[in-house]
Design a protein around this motif. Structure first.
Motif, PDB file in Angstrom:
ATOM      1  N   PHE A 191       0.835  -1.201   0.000  1.00 46.13           N
ATOM      2  CA  PHE A 191       0.000   0.000   0.000  1.00 46.13           C
ATOM      3  C   PHE A 191       0.870   1.252   0.000  1.00 46.13           C
ATOM      4  CE2 PHE A 191      -2.759  -3.163   2.037  1.00 46.13           C
ATOM      5  CZ  PHE A 191      -3.954  -2.956   1.370  1.00 46.13           C
ATOM      6  N   GLU A 192       0.346   2.296  -0.590  1.00 44.78           N
ATOM      7  CA  GLU A 192       0.904   3.631  -0.419  1.00 44.78           C
ATOM      8  C   GLU A 192       0.085   4.304   0.672  1.00 44.78           C
ATOM      9  OE1 GLU A 192       0.711   5.513  -4.203  1.00 44.78           O
ATOM     10  OE2 GLU A 192       2.047   4.076  -5.163  1.00 44.78           O
ATOM     11  N   ALA A 193       0.680   4.470   1.846  1.00 45.36           N
ATOM     12  CA  ALA A 193      -0.082   4.828   3.033  1.00 45.36           C
ATOM     13  C   ALA A 193       0.286   6.202   3.567  1.00 45.36           C
ATOM     14  CB  ALA A 193       0.136   3.783   4.132  1.00 45.36           C
ATOM     15  N   ARG A 194      -0.719   6.876   4.089  1.00 45.48           N
ATOM     16  CA  ARG A 194      -0.531   8.160   4.742  1.00 45.48           C
ATOM     17  C   ARG A 194      -1.477   8.246   5.939  1.00 45.48           C
ATOM     18  NH1 ARG A 194      -2.199  14.156   2.416  1.00 45.48           N
ATOM     19  NH2 ARG A 194      -1.665  15.314   4.298  1.00 45.48           N
ATOM     20  N   SER A 195      -0.996   8.742   7.047  1.00 45.67           N
ATOM     21  CA  SER A 195      -1.836   8.915   8.235  1.00 45.67           C
ATOM     22  C   SER A 195      -2.317  10.356   8.325  1.00 45.67           C
ATOM     23  CB  SER A 195      -1.080   8.534   9.503  1.00 45.67           C
ATOM     24  OG  SER A 195       0.042   9.369   9.692  1.00 45.67           O
ATOM     25  N   HIS A 196      -3.531  10.523   8.840  1.00 43.69           N
ATOM     26  CA  HIS A 196      -4.142  11.834   9.031  1.00 43.69           C
ATOM     27  C   HIS A 196      -4.576  11.952  10.483  1.00 43.69           C
ATOM     28  CE1 HIS A 196      -4.756  12.445   4.585  1.00 43.69           C
ATOM     29  NE2 HIS A 196      -4.719  11.119   4.631  1.00 43.69           N
ATOM     30  N   ARG A 229     -12.706  20.014  17.514  1.00 44.96           N
ATOM     31  CA  ARG A 229     -12.659  19.875  18.973  1.00 44.96           C
ATOM     32  C   ARG A 229     -12.475  18.405  19.359  1.00 44.96           C
ATOM     33  NH1 ARG A 229     -17.230  20.425  20.896  1.00 44.96           N
ATOM     34  NH2 ARG A 229     -18.432  20.517  18.966  1.00 44.96           N
ATOM     35  N   GLY A 230     -12.149  18.198  20.630  1.00 47.43           N
ATOM     36  CA  GLY A 230     -12.038  16.848  21.158  1.00 47.43           C
ATOM     37  C   GLY A 230     -10.648  16.271  21.006  1.00 47.43           C
ATOM     38  N   SER A 231     -10.495  15.046  21.475  1.00 43.06           N
ATOM     39  CA  SER A 231      -9.201  14.373  21.419  1.00 43.06           C
ATOM     40  C   SER A 231      -8.827  14.063  19.974  1.00 43.06           C
ATOM     41  CB  SER A 231      -9.251  13.085  22.244  1.00 43.06           C
ATOM     42  OG  SER A 231     -10.286  12.238  21.783  1.00 43.06           O
ATOM     43  N   ARG A 232      -7.548  13.770  19.760  1.00 45.96           N
ATOM     44  CA  ARG A 232      -7.042  13.493  18.421  1.00 45.96           C
ATOM     45  C   ARG A 232      -7.062  11.992  18.135  1.00 45.96           C
ATOM     46  NH1 ARG A 232      -4.179  18.024  20.079  1.00 45.96           N
ATOM     47  NH2 ARG A 232      -3.937  19.653  18.477  1.00 45.96           N
ATOM     48  N   HIS A 233      -7.579  11.648  16.966  1.00 48.74           N
ATOM     49  CA  HIS A 233      -7.556  10.284  16.483  1.00 48.74           C
ATOM     50  C   HIS A 233      -6.787  10.237  15.165  1.00 48.74           C
ATOM     51  CE1 HIS A 233     -11.529   9.571  18.887  1.00 48.74           C
ATOM     52  NE2 HIS A 233     -10.455   9.460  19.651  1.00 48.74           N
ATOM     53  N   VAL A 234      -6.567   9.039  14.657  1.00 43.68           N
ATOM     54  CA  VAL A 234      -5.749   8.869  13.453  1.00 43.68           C
ATOM     55  C   VAL A 234      -6.521   8.070  12.412  1.00 43.68           C
ATOM     56  CG1 VAL A 234      -3.598   7.925  12.513  1.00 43.68           C
ATOM     57  CG2 VAL A 234      -3.619   8.970  14.788  1.00 43.68           C
ATOM     58  N   ILE A 235      -6.449   8.515  11.168  1.00 46.04           N
ATOM     59  CA  ILE A 235      -7.005   7.783  10.037  1.00 46.04           C
ATOM     60  C   ILE A 235      -5.868   7.463   9.071  1.00 46.04           C
ATOM     61  CG2 ILE A 235      -8.657   7.799   8.128  1.00 46.04           C
ATOM     62  CD1 ILE A 235     -10.020   8.060  10.822  1.00 46.04           C
ATOM     63  N   TRP A 236      -5.708   6.189   8.737  1.00 48.60           N
ATOM     64  CA  TRP A 236      -4.774   5.812   7.678  1.00 48.60           C
ATOM     65  C   TRP A 236      -5.543   5.664   6.372  1.00 48.60           C
ATOM     66  CZ3 TRP A 236      -3.632   3.883  12.570  1.00 48.60           C
ATOM     67  CH2 TRP A 236      -2.313   4.063  13.015  1.00 48.60           C
TER      68      TRP A 236
END
Length: 226
Positions: free
Chosen positions: A198-203, A212-219
């Protein structure tokens, strides 16, 4: 302050007891010990899972999208908002009680989204759907457990480990998209996606709307052609 009222409970695969609670127009699903798994006011990152993934499918005719985990429907509704009329949105949910709650206790949250003709509900493990046929999907959206770095069910490692990523790679059409939600960043998972073709990038995204709110991650991981 209004009190929380328990509406229902269910036993998840693996034995954890989940509790559905309501306070006014707010809903919460929690483990028996009190840890909150999802809240009807905090769907921003789950919505981003869909919008980031489907943005990569712009121009794709009749996209086939597999959504792993119904949750409170944030990912599904966000996908419905941007998916074309000829899309197929397949939702795989392992807990039948959660589907029942969507049409009963949480009807104010879900509205009519499950009656959309583009939507198909499938009860069972999303891993089985992924392994069922090669090149079956244009996108796979996984919001299962706490992501690859924070498993509450050890068997979910089969989705995020080497074998699970290989299965996802096979299940995607060329240039298909694997999108993964996580409660936290895991640099090792980015490397694992790359090793799996895969060519992957996290957001990094916020849990709540409006930044607002806590930070989560999307790949967002795109399957290489060939």
């Amino acid at each position: 302050m209004l009190p929380w009222i328990e509406l229902a409970s269910a036993v998840a695969p693996g034995g954890d007891r989940l509790r559905l609670l309501r306070r006014g127009d707010e809903f919460s699903i929690r483990l028996q010990g009190g840890n909150e798994l999802m809240n009807s006011r905090l769907g921003g990152s789950e919505e981003a899972l869909a919008t980031l993934a489907l943005d990569r499918l712009a121009g794709c005719r009749a996209p086939r999208v597999l959504i792993g985990g119904l949750g409170m429907g944030f990912t599904l509704r966000a996908a419905q908002a941007v998916a074309p009329s000829d899309a197929r949105l397949i939702v795989s949910e392992i807990l039948p009680d959660l589907v029942a709650w969507a049409g009963q206790h949480m009807a104010p949250v879900f509205g009519t989204c499950l009656s959309d003709p583009r939507v198909e509900m499938r009860l069972g493990d999303v891993g089985a759907q992924i392994g069922a046929a090669p090149a079956a999907f244009d996108a796979i959206l996984l919001d299962v457990d706490n992501g690859p770095g924070g498993l509450t069910r050890p068997e979910n490692d089969g989705l995020y480990g080497e074998a699970g990523l290989a299965a996802a790679h096979r299940a995607l059409a060329p240039s298909g998209v694997l999108a993964v939600w996580s409660a936290e960043l895991d640099a090792g998972f980015t490397r694992a996606l790359t090793r799996s073709g895969f060519e992957a990038r996290s957001h990094t995204v916020r849990a709540a709307r409006g930044g607002r709110g806590s930070r989560h991650v999307i790949w967002i991981a795109v399957r290489a052609k060939g």
